[in-house]
Scaffold this active site. Structure first.
Site, PDB file in Angstrom:
ATOM      1  CD  GLU A 121      -2.783  -1.210   0.149  1.00  0.00           C
ATOM      2  OE1 GLU A 121      -2.964  -0.196  -0.430  1.00  0.00           O
ATOM      3  OE2 GLU A 121      -3.613  -2.176  -0.535  1.00  0.00           O
ATOM      4  CB  CYS A 150      -0.626   7.204   1.091  1.00  0.00           C
ATOM      5  SG  CYS A 150      -2.129   6.215   1.660  1.00  0.00           S
TER       6      CYS A 150
END
Length: 507
Positions: A224, A258
């Protein structure tokens, strides 16, 4: 809150790591974690331990990065608790064998099914920016799937890491689940071990190191990561809506997120009004300024602060909102910068901070070209405009996920699968996707003895073509298309449409 006593972050001795991993593997082979009842019980215990220590977790997040109470509870503590409840309520249903679809009649006689098996011993490496969510979140999925788990929280959020270790040791079976603390030496020692899956959240630079280490043992990985996520604001977009929603996305956790947009590509005719609306929204969100707000986080450390500052120092753009920085407090004000070059430092680098570069463009085609050249596979794409325009943006880009007329919303729907694509990551989790992420779908057949005569066709000797014809009757599919790739049609359809086709030709 400074008086609240938190557990002390202690690095795990490197020499202890092989013993810890061996313990987890022995436990997995004992099948202790297989029963649904065991998994559910462990998750429920974890839930209440988190609840008992939620004030410590909130305080730890505050000390690590000045995270506000609302963000710490909603984005960290309650998020994980919600996931635990969802997993426990659905686990037995997910664990059931599945019957595959579209199996030939003869093959159904062997009772084909897909069994849900745990992978084994899983390593979860968490991230600093959402230290509880991005550590406990994937761990919950790994527990739900029946694995034994080793959690390595981020050393950059030491207070949160220490509280999480305390929670695990108080609530979870130590033979099944362990926490290792440390930095590069400890992570390197962990990567030398044999794992059945590694789940990592963090930077692409570290991900490459992890992928190389995993490849030595052919270990599957879920990554991720992040990326230079583009936002598009077209001529038909609502400038006020776009400003408020993108500002919210970029100021959450001081932009250390993110999936928040890295830059905004805006139609040049809309750019002035977008800037004005950002100014209005900034005053609404932070009436006394971001520095005085209890809702605005700080940058995680000096290295990250200096990196973000350098991006601003190197830009050729014009700061139109914000720009204040305080190295001692690790504070960077939400900063809006008008840039005119797609190669500007604020466009081509990932800020992972509260920087909002705006690049005016001539049209949507130019915006799509810039976005794809900057980063072909970002974690998120954010499109503001008409239905036709947002569809064109989705068709013209690739990304892990996307939010239409919003920022990051696809990433905060709790049970919606979340993950990247290409260099923004691989694999997905959250909700059922978390269970699937750590589960092996094992195809099983059971062939009864009475079928032996039917199966004799597969045994040699194979003289002539009779056995092949008989074998193909068991499942060989006849094409429903011709050599030109056109779909074949039946005689009934031909008769029904013959008149229409003839009339069309005559006309």
């Amino acid at each position: 809150m400074e008086s609240m006593k938190l557990p002390v972050f202690k690095t795990t001795p490197v020499d202890d790591i092989p013993t810890i991993v061996s313990r987890l593997r022995n436990t997995f082979y004992s099948q202790k974690t297989r029963p649904a009842e065991f998994r559910v019980k462990q998750l429920r215990k974890l839930y209440w331990a988190i609840d008992d220590h939620k004030e410590e977790l909130v305080e730890a997040c505050r000390r690590d990065m000045n995270k506000g109470y609302f963000e710490a509870m909603a984005g960290e503590v309650n998020w994980v608790q919600n996931d635990i409840v969802f997993q426990t309520q659905n686990l037995e249903k997910w664990m059931k064998d599945e019957k595959p679809a579209d199996i030939a009649l003869t093959n159904r006689l062997v009772s084909p099914r897909i069994r849900k098996d745990p992978l084994g011993v899983v390593l979860v490496i968490g991230a600093f920016n959402f230290p509880v969510n991005l550590s406990f979140g994937p761990m919950v999925g790994a527990i739900s799937a029946g694995n034994t788990v080793l959690l390595k929280p981020s050393e950059s959020s030491p207070n949160s890491a220490a509280v999480m270790q305390k929670i695990m040791e108080e609530s979870l079976d130590p033979d099944c689940y362990a926490c290792v603390q440390g930095a590069i030496p400890e992570t390197s020692a962990l990567l030398e071990q044999k794992w059945d899956k590694i789940f990592f959240t963090g930077s692409s630079r570290t991900a490459r190191i992890i992928a190389q280490a995993a490849a030595k043992n052919l270990t599957p990985i879920a990554l991720e990561l992040g990326g230079k996520n583009p936002a598009f604001v077209t001529k038909k977009a609502d400038a006020r809506l776009a400003a408020r929603r993108l500002l919210w996305a970029k100021t959450m956790n001081a932009g250390q997120l993110c999936i928040s947009q890295n830059y905004i590509l805006v139609d040049k005719d809309v750019a002035p009004s977008l800037v004005e609306e950002l100014k209005v929204a900034m005053k609404e969100f932070f009436p006394d300024g971001a520095k005085k707000s209890k809702d605005f986080s700080r940058i995680i450390n000096t290295a990250a602060f200096n990196r973000i500052k350098k991006m601003v120092d190197n830009t050729s753009g014009k700061i139109v909102i914000g720009g204040t920085m305080d190295a001692e407090e690790l504070f960077i004000e939400p900063t809006v910068v008008l840039v005119d070059d797609p190669k500007d430092s604020l466009i081509v680098e990932e800020s992972f901070g509260p920087l909002i570069p705006i690049l005016p463009v001539d049209n949507l085609d130019q915006a799509l070209q810039i976005a794809n050249e900057t980063h072909a596979t970002p974690l998120g794409v954010y499109a503001f405009g008409s239905k036709e325009e947002t569809k064109k943006i989705l068709d013209g880009t690739r990304s892990g996920g996307a939010s239409i007329n919003d920022g990051i919303f696809h990433g905060i729907v709790p049970n919606l699968a979340f993950g990247g694509v290409g260099d923004s990551g691989t694999g997905a989790y959250r909700g059922k996707a978390s269970f699937d992420c750590f589960t092996h779908q094992r195809s099983i057949t059971t062939t009864p003895g009475w079928m032996e005569k039917l199966l004799a066709v597969r045994y040699p000797p194979f003289y002539g073509t009779d056995k092949l014809k008989q074998f193909n009757k068991m499942g060989f599919l006849t094409p429903d298309f011709d050599r030109n790739g056109d779909k074949k049609v039946g005689w009934l359809w031909w008769l029904l449409t013959l008149g229409t086709a003839s009339a069309s030709k005559g006309h």
